[in-house]
Design a protein around this motif. Sequence first.
Motif, short mmCIF file in Angstrom:
data_model
loop_
_atom_site.label_atom_id
_atom_site.label_comp_id
_atom_site.label_asym_id
_atom_site.label_seq_id
_atom_site.Cartn_x
_atom_site.Cartn_y
_atom_site.Cartn_z
N SER A 67 -69.40 78.88 94.22
CA SER A 67 -70.82 78.57 94.42
C SER A 67 -71.10 77.10 94.13
CB SER A 67 -71.69 79.46 93.52
OG SER A 67 -71.56 80.82 93.87
N TYR A 108 -69.98 75.00 97.04
CA TYR A 108 -70.96 75.04 98.13
C TYR A 108 -72.16 74.14 97.82
CZ TYR A 108 -68.49 79.23 99.89
OH TYR A 108 -67.56 80.12 100.37
N ASN A 152 -69.27 85.74 103.01
CA ASN A 152 -68.97 84.41 102.47
C ASN A 152 -67.89 83.70 103.27
OD1 ASN A 152 -70.49 83.89 99.75
ND2 ASN A 152 -69.92 86.04 99.70
N THR A 174 -68.04 80.14 105.56
CA THR A 174 -67.23 79.03 105.06
C THR A 174 -66.31 78.47 106.13
OG1 THR A 174 -67.22 80.07 102.86
CG2 THR A 174 -65.59 78.35 103.26
#
Length: 526
Positions: free
Chosen positions: A81, A84, A163, A167
């Motif tokens: 996280s 990101y 996710n 990505t």
Amino acid sequence: MKISAKYIVCASAALLLASCDLDKNLEGQYVSGDQKEDIIGNRPNLITAEVNALASTLNVFGTISDDANTYHNDFGVAAVSLAYEQGGQDMPSTTSGYNWFGTALNYSDRLYTSTLDELIWKTFYNHMKAANNVLTLTEGSEDPSMLIYRGQALAARAYDYLNLAQTYQFTYAGHESALCVPIVLETMSDEDLQNNPRATVQEVYDQIMSDLNQAIELLDGYDNGTNKDQIDIYVAYGLRARANLLMQNWAEAAADAERAMAGGSPYSRDDVSKPSFNSASANSWLWGVMISPDNDVVTTGIINWPSHLCSLTGNGYTTLTGAYRFITNTLYDWIPSTDIRKQWFLSPENTSSLIDGQTVSGESVVDYFGLTPYVNVKFGPYQDVLGNTTNSQDWALMRVEEMILIKAEGEAMSGNVAAAKSTLEDFVKTYRDPEYTCTANSAQELQDEIWMQRRVELWGEGFSLFDILRLKKPIERKGTNYEAIVQYNLPAESQIMIYRIPQCEMETNQGISDDQNNPAAEQPTV
């Protein structure tokens, strides 16, 4: 008084090694039908252990570290996280070596040999392995507990694909036929796994929706109570709300978000008038990583999320080296002075009502920790004790506030602008800013306003880059408080925004050739 970096405490811990060998079979072997019946009947603790792994594999120290190299950003999904967030436009931080997420900040982690790329890949595929193990063990069972476990595993796998898809490829809308990530199911053999091509974005989302639809059916009526690390019906609805938002199924996203909202209630204004977001006991949290003091990521001392994000810990890269996380001055200026969320960050005058008047060892909080303008004080220390050297705060994976904002966006984009304004205003006025009025008058204006609200409300929680990609926004850092060397402006959907399939996968999966990896992109320049 600023604490010297020489006082950083880092305890040794056994490393949990992982590889890109995505073996999906329990203990390296397939489990036959008779064996499954034996396990369910005679070894229920094994199934419980596999279910527990659905939570524990998101909070692991040692995914990419080994005896030769210890990476201080190697602490599971919270580290992902932060990567990101650092790849977005709302979290300036130092570019020095003390920033273990500096490669995400300058996009050098988009090399397929980068350790952060490897960490992201392994974090989600290892979690998926735990989910597939549970599905293997519970297949064909009609036991109510086993059906709950299956529902949790299916939802967990969908979470991983959500996710991974965001990505390693651009957003769903407009990229449905683009290559995404390999689909790994519990029924696949070793040979399948070693020759597993990238599925298309559409195929991955089809799998996500299939898993979530089944999960919702199996989890109907199941509430995780205080066990917030367990997926329940509200989390499953929340995950499907995210998927529908990405697929631009606007009305469905709003409906699922409203169903998820029934599982909790927002932090009150009083709740967030002090450093918070550190405990899964909050009613706001639908799902989270629950972290105990004896967990590996805690006993390392500084290889955990508070070390890199919490500005009020007594033992971390933030307070001990000055590697703080800030908000951009432009986003800070956008927040109205009547909004309590402005106080989640220090003002240009170095003040915040969250910490003003408080002291540690006789010094003001600002002086003791060496805080500077725009640094965040959103995230509280362990047990709300300023300077606590134990970094055992929980990590949020889903909050009800996110669901409210999804509901508002889904309403706006499905044509119900009035309902969307009402949903948004009710939330912000009641829980954050009593003076708030939404001035947006069209669906697009509302979507942009909700994006701004997401940038503030969910700051630091891992949504920044994904929202930029989903909404096809540019990254704009020039003229902000980012260090000059990383003040990039990137057009929407720049290739550098997404990651390449990592080297570890390319070397073990014959189903993906070099020319099927995402194109290499040059590191941006200022």
